[in-house]
Design a protein around this motif. Structure first.
Motif, PDB file in Angstrom:
ATOM      1  N   THR A  20      45.889  47.785  74.812  1.00  0.00           N
ATOM      2  CA  THR A  20      45.347  46.453  74.510  1.00  0.00           C
ATOM      3  C   THR A  20      45.272  45.591  75.769  1.00  0.00           C
ATOM      4  OG1 THR A  20      46.140  46.458  72.222  1.00  0.00           O
ATOM      5  CG2 THR A  20      45.770  44.308  73.229  1.00  0.00           C
TER       6      THR A  20
ATOM      7  N   ASP B  89      43.349  42.366  75.396  1.00  0.00           N
ATOM      8  CA  ASP B  89      43.160  41.035  74.834  1.00  0.00           C
ATOM      9  C   ASP B  89      44.191  40.817  73.736  1.00  0.00           C
ATOM     10  OD1 ASP B  89      42.384  38.627  73.814  1.00  0.00           O
ATOM     11  OD2 ASP B  89      40.457  39.330  73.016  1.00  0.00           O
ATOM     12  N   PHE B  90      45.166  39.939  74.018  1.00  0.00           N
ATOM     13  CA  PHE B  90      46.232  39.673  73.058  1.00  0.00           C
ATOM     14  C   PHE B  90      45.952  38.438  72.216  1.00  0.00           C
ATOM     15  CE2 PHE B  90      48.056  42.355  76.313  1.00  0.00           C
ATOM     16  CZ  PHE B  90      48.811  43.260  75.577  1.00  0.00           C
ATOM     17  N   GLY B  91      44.708  37.960  72.271  1.00  0.00           N
ATOM     18  CA  GLY B  91      44.323  36.788  71.500  1.00  0.00           C
ATOM     19  C   GLY B  91      44.605  36.889  70.016  1.00  0.00           C
ATOM     20  N   PRO B  92      44.422  38.072  69.395  1.00  0.00           N
ATOM     21  CA  PRO B  92      44.719  38.172  67.957  1.00  0.00           C
ATOM     22  C   PRO B  92      46.211  38.196  67.633  1.00  0.00           C
ATOM     23  CG  PRO B  92      43.095  39.808  68.641  1.00  0.00           C
ATOM     24  CD  PRO B  92      43.710  39.254  69.888  1.00  0.00           C
ATOM     25  N   TYR B  93      47.065  38.394  68.652  1.00  0.00           N
ATOM     26  CA  TYR B  93      48.484  38.609  68.391  1.00  0.00           C
ATOM     27  C   TYR B  93      49.368  37.421  68.782  1.00  0.00           C
ATOM     28  CZ  TYR B  93      46.516  43.279  68.224  1.00  0.00           C
ATOM     29  OH  TYR B  93      45.727  44.363  67.921  1.00  0.00           O
TER      30      TYR B  93
ATOM     31  N   ILE C 189      55.418  42.833  66.138  1.00  0.00           N
ATOM     32  CA  ILE C 189      53.969  42.883  66.295  1.00  0.00           C
ATOM     33  C   ILE C 189      53.646  44.103  67.138  1.00  0.00           C
ATOM     34  CG2 ILE C 189      51.929  41.678  67.167  1.00  0.00           C
ATOM     35  CD1 ILE C 189      53.493  39.056  66.853  1.00  0.00           C
TER      36      ILE C 189
ATOM     37  N   PRO D 240      50.628  45.666  69.026  1.00  0.00           N
ATOM     38  CA  PRO D 240      49.279  45.824  69.592  1.00  0.00           C
ATOM     39  C   PRO D 240      49.041  47.289  69.952  1.00  0.00           C
ATOM     40  CG  PRO D 240      50.508  44.071  70.706  1.00  0.00           C
ATOM     41  CD  PRO D 240      51.487  44.825  69.878  1.00  0.00           C
TER      42      PRO D 240
ATOM     43  N   SER E 157      48.743  30.516  76.569  1.00  0.00           N
ATOM     44  CA  SER E 157      48.840  30.021  75.201  1.00  0.00           C
ATOM     45  C   SER E 157      49.751  28.809  75.092  1.00  0.00           C
ATOM     46  CB  SER E 157      49.368  31.128  74.275  1.00  0.00           C
ATOM     47  OG  SER E 157      50.771  31.335  74.472  1.00  0.00           O
TER      48      SER E 157
ATOM     49  N   PRO F 212      48.964  34.136  68.892  1.00  0.00           N
ATOM     50  CA  PRO F 212      49.057  32.988  67.988  1.00  0.00           C
ATOM     51  C   PRO F 212      49.894  33.240  66.741  1.00  0.00           C
ATOM     52  CG  PRO F 212      46.796  33.302  68.714  1.00  0.00           C
ATOM     53  CD  PRO F 212      47.560  34.527  69.130  1.00  0.00           C
ATOM     54  N   THR F 213      50.154  34.503  66.435  1.00  0.00           N
ATOM     55  CA  THR F 213      50.927  34.820  65.226  1.00  0.00           C
ATOM     56  C   THR F 213      52.431  34.824  65.474  1.00  0.00           C
ATOM     57  OG1 THR F 213      50.927  37.232  65.521  1.00  0.00           O
ATOM     58  CG2 THR F 213      49.003  36.250  64.448  1.00  0.00           C
TER      59      THR F 213
ATOM     60  N   GLN G 200      48.406  35.912  79.424  1.00  0.00           N
ATOM     61  CA  GLN G 200      47.856  35.319  78.213  1.00  0.00           C
ATOM     62  C   GLN G 200      48.919  34.569  77.414  1.00  0.00           C
ATOM     63  OE1 GLN G 200      45.481  38.299  76.097  1.00  0.00           O
ATOM     64  NE2 GLN G 200      44.726  39.080  78.049  1.00  0.00           N
TER      65      GLN G 200
END
Length: 272
Positions: free
Chosen positions: A62, A64-68, A56, A58, A98, A70-71, A94
């Protein structure tokens, strides 16, 4: 078994194999340094039977790692991260928020002392590798840490020690020449032959003018060190690889012929 190549983060793959990790998901800043760290780790980890199952990237900077986060693959045994600047501070916070319970292996800058004092308990137990830690428990480094902290009010980082050691090597050459500059070619020749006892340990220069130095596997712990009476976060050294050069276990000619690590090399053959 394998040793370490020119990238210190290859040593982290040794730890990953020793811990029995079979699958690792990588999250790294999307630029050359991130590619180098993930590539070095992947090469050695897969050589010892492991699998990098996800990469992954980013963007650099970056926050905000919110988009990454969860994956991240649920079947990964551990997470490899390489963060720099503000990314290093935000990612572990973060990740913990999670609910992550997986072990975290970081590239050296992810937990370097430039950011470690601003971190919290979320990084306790995280492991990284680098050529320096402020917690190297030697008289030479203890004196360096105390002097640096007395002058600047903080512990030295990898960046601090690297520049200090560079100046130490230059000073060594100038002392040999009684303060006179010996000329460009002669200066480089003498510098290539010098060996210093730096805060990080012994440092010399190889035939390709790259450093030969110890690489340290470090674990973040909260404790007291060097006579300071406060519990603080330190990168405790848990393993040392002495005198690591830029090629380590790899054949020099073969390694130099290998493409530069990138987003696509080594290919992620176990990614789904």
């Amino acid at each position: 078994r394998f040793k370490c190549d020119w990238s210190s983060d290859v040593c982290s793959s040794d730890l990953a194999c020793d811990q029995g990790f079979k699958k690792v998901a990588a999250v790294a800043a999307d630029y050359a340094f991130g590619y180098e760290v993930v590539g070095g780790f992947q090469k050695a980890f897969e050589d010892c039977g492991g699998r990098v199952i996800q990469k992954i990237w980013p963007p650099l900077g970056t926050k905000d790692f919110g988009p990454y986060i969860p994956t991240l693959k649920a079947d990964a045994d551990a997470v490899l991260s390489l963060m720099v600047g503000p990314m290093a501070l935000q990612f572990p916070k973060q990740l913990q928020a999670s609910g992550n319970k997986k072990p975290v292996i970081g590239g050296g800058t992810s937990y370097d002392e430039f950011v470690l004092p601003a971190m919290g308990d979320e990084v306790i137990g995280h492991v990284s590798s680098l050529q320096y830690s402020a917690a190297i428990d030697t008289p030479r480094n203890a004196a360096f840490v105390k002097a640096y902290r007395a002058k600047f009010g903080k512990v030295p980082s990898y960046y601090s020690e690297s520049n200090y050691t560079t100046a130490q090597m230059i000073d060594e050459i100038m002392t040999r020449n009684k303060g006179k500059f010996p000329g460009g070619e002669e200066f480089i020749k003498q510098l290539a032959a010098v060996k210093v006892d730096a805060p990080r340990g012994p440092v010399s220069i190889d035939e390709m003018r790259n450093p030969v130095q110890n690489i340290y596997i470090k674990k973040v712990e909260k404790k007291k060190m060097f006579g300071y009476d406060k519990d603080e976060l330190w990168n405790t050294v848990i393993k040392t690889y002495p005198n690591v050069n830029q090629f380590g276990q790899f054949n020099k000619a073969e390694f130099l012929a290998t493409p530069v690590y990138s987003r696509d090399f080594p290919p992620c053959k176990f990614c789904e």
